[in-house]
Design an enzyme around this catalytic site. Structure first.
Site, PDB file in Angstrom:
ATOM      1  N   LYS B  53       0.830  -1.206   0.000  1.00 27.44           N
ATOM      2  CA  LYS B  53       0.000   0.000   0.000  1.00 27.44           C
ATOM      3  C   LYS B  53       0.871   1.266   0.000  1.00 27.44           C
ATOM      4  O   LYS B  53       0.606   2.216  -0.748  1.00 27.44           O
ATOM      5  CB  LYS B  53      -0.942   0.003   1.212  1.00 27.44           C
ATOM      6  CG  LYS B  53      -2.035  -1.060   1.133  1.00 27.44           C
ATOM      7  CD  LYS B  53      -2.788  -1.246   2.452  1.00 27.44           C
ATOM      8  CE  LYS B  53      -3.789  -2.407   2.336  1.00 27.44           C
ATOM      9  NZ  LYS B  53      -4.451  -2.722   3.640  1.00 27.44           N
ATOM     10  N   GLN B  97      -4.215  -1.725   9.688  1.00 32.53           N
ATOM     11  CA  GLN B  97      -4.157  -3.035   9.045  1.00 32.53           C
ATOM     12  C   GLN B  97      -4.795  -4.083   9.958  1.00 32.53           C
ATOM     13  O   GLN B  97      -4.438  -4.204  11.118  1.00 32.53           O
ATOM     14  CB  GLN B  97      -2.683  -3.397   8.738  1.00 32.53           C
ATOM     15  CG  GLN B  97      -2.509  -4.696   7.977  1.00 32.53           C
ATOM     16  CD  GLN B  97      -3.057  -4.631   6.552  1.00 32.53           C
ATOM     17  OE1 GLN B  97      -2.984  -3.596   5.887  1.00 32.53           O
ATOM     18  NE2 GLN B  97      -3.641  -5.732   6.097  1.00 32.53           N
ATOM     19  N   ASP B 120     -10.581   3.301   4.364  1.00 34.37           N
ATOM     20  CA  ASP B 120     -11.034   1.909   4.219  1.00 34.37           C
ATOM     21  C   ASP B 120     -12.562   1.821   4.260  1.00 34.37           C
ATOM     22  O   ASP B 120     -13.133   0.765   3.958  1.00 34.37           O
ATOM     23  CB  ASP B 120     -10.466   1.038   5.350  1.00 34.37           C
ATOM     24  CG  ASP B 120      -9.193   0.283   4.935  1.00 34.37           C
ATOM     25  OD1 ASP B 120      -8.967   0.129   3.722  1.00 34.37           O
ATOM     26  OD2 ASP B 120      -8.451  -0.154   5.836  1.00 34.37           O
TER      27      ASP B 120
END
Lengths: 290, 290
Positions: B53, B97, B120
């Site tokens: 990422k 994460q 997200d």
């Protein structure tokens, strides 16, 4: 011949009796649950709904307050009133009767409700919790009432195919989510998803929430299915009728009547949510009655 | 014979090229989009994802910062770090994460992310907006990538029957919601909804997100269907494989490969969300590239 009736009035009355006892014990502990309803304008149907909610709240021993505002109220003024109720420590539940006049942004008003007092379950926070499968928030009343009706009649949900016709934020979407959380296979249909019969004729449970009088006929139903009618309309003769055509009773095994099906459960669940909110914001645990 | 490939690498590269131009114009305007990633512990798979990422963010000209914390970090400390990133005016996107170590409540950490920086799309506020059919929030990356892939290949969604297998909050539920918003008839299946073939064999579009290697075989597929494979696993020989069995290619018309299907799109959509967040929190309008 004919489907068996899912009697919402009787089930709602049972819920109300549990709530009466729970409210009595809360009051004995010094907590008097307080529902507030904001009514904008003078639409007669809205006024009737609001009166009914206030009356039922009082019937189980709660307090209720109706805040009436003129149809011309400015959005900022309405938002400020809703926020004041949200901030008032003496208030447990805040609902705004919909629809609102066209000059007002409903979302802005809803977002002014404290999620802990959002007993309609309409704020993004409560919607988000439900969507994430988290039952800790306040759940919209009509879908919650539908699941309570199925449970009251021991109608199984897990592993069955449930079809929800209509994708509103108040009924269709949250109903689909609750049925998913109860382990059904869930199909969501709406006005643009094509002919519905292909899906509904395979369904064990159908929730019809389209807002069209007698829209859902027997040709859409699998013999033995459970049909939940969320619609409410007045026909030419002045009688209340639903989204489901009466002939569905010849095919379905279970059917909710209109009136006396989903309607009474919606109000009962609103009061249940208000008791839940009164308990939770004091850090008390939920009880069976609520 | 065999299904046509939905090439996620090529589509993702096209998105990245658009983002590169958009980031360049943002930087020319004095805004350097900044993605921050919080990584707890030293799980090698998580570390690989985070590195990828960060690398891709830099490849389109963004800044990225990885905040590494030990597996033993206290929940309160982690929440404080996430909140600090949320409050930092120099940060546009904050992601944590997953999965987190078992002593940490994921929901508490997610809720510490400012919804405006929740690239997200996992906070209750953004989930709630999506659930209510409101596209103004930040949408989870994998479902957003799936819809972008269908669009890139001009595969119609409206009026078709989409079946989503798997009901996770990261993929299944939001994917179903996006397909519903695009006017599909949507069925949601999961491990407890009974045999899936009855539904998937009728589906025009199937999204498979169950997390089981080669779970979804050709017996579940209608000839001519579109099959989206969200799974990613390593087989005995060390190769990456999906939830979908390769023999599905003999029946489906369109199929996403693993690797090179949904995976690259997920990262591209994360970067797209970061550009969106950077624009929106400054009150700038969205552009086509983002």
């Amino acid at each position: 011949m004919g489907a068996r009736t899912i009697d919402g009035r009787t089930v709602a009355e049972r819920v109300m009796e549990e709530l009466r006892q729970d409210v009595a014990s809360l009051r004995a502990g010094g907590v008097w649950p307080h529902l507030t309803v904001v009514l904008v304008g003078d639409d007669p149907a809205s006024a009737t709904y609001v009166r009914s909610k206030a009356k039922k709240a009082e019937a189980v021993g709660m307090r209720s307050t109706v805040v009436r505002l003129p149809a011309e109220v400015a959005e900022a003024e309405l938002v400020a009133r809703v926020r004041a109720l949200s901030d008032d420590p003496d208030v447990d539940g805040v609902i705004v009767q919909l629809p609102l006049p066209p000059h007002i942004d409903e979302a802005a008003v809803i977002e002014a409700i404290d999620p802990a007092k959002d007993v309609d379950g309409f704020t993004p926070e409560n919607a988000g919790r439900l969507f994430r499968g988290d039952a800790s928030g306040l759940v919209p009343c009509t879908p919650k009432g539908i699941v309570a009706l199925l449970d009251a009649y021991d109608i199984p949900i897990a592993g069955r195919h449930a079809v929800v016709v209509g994708r509103s934020n108040i009924v269709g979407r949250p109903a689909a989510q609750l049925l998913l959380m109860r382990d059904a296979a869930v199909t969501m249909l709406h006005s643009r998803s094509g002919p519905i019969g292909r899906f509904t004729r395979e369904a064990d449970i159908v929730v019809v929430a389209v807002g069209k009088k007698h829209f859902f006929g027997p040709e859409f139903v699998k013999p033995g299915a459970v049909v939940i009618d969320v619609g409410i309309h007045r026909d030419e003769a002045g009688h209340l009728v639903g989204d489901v055509h009466p002939a569905v009773a010849e095919v379905a095994e279970w059917l909710t009547p209109v009136p006396g099906g989903v309607g009474p459960m919606t109000v009962a669940m609103l009061l249940k949510n208000t008791v839940l909110a009164a308990r939770r914001r004091r850090g008390w645990r939920d009880v069976a009655g609520a």
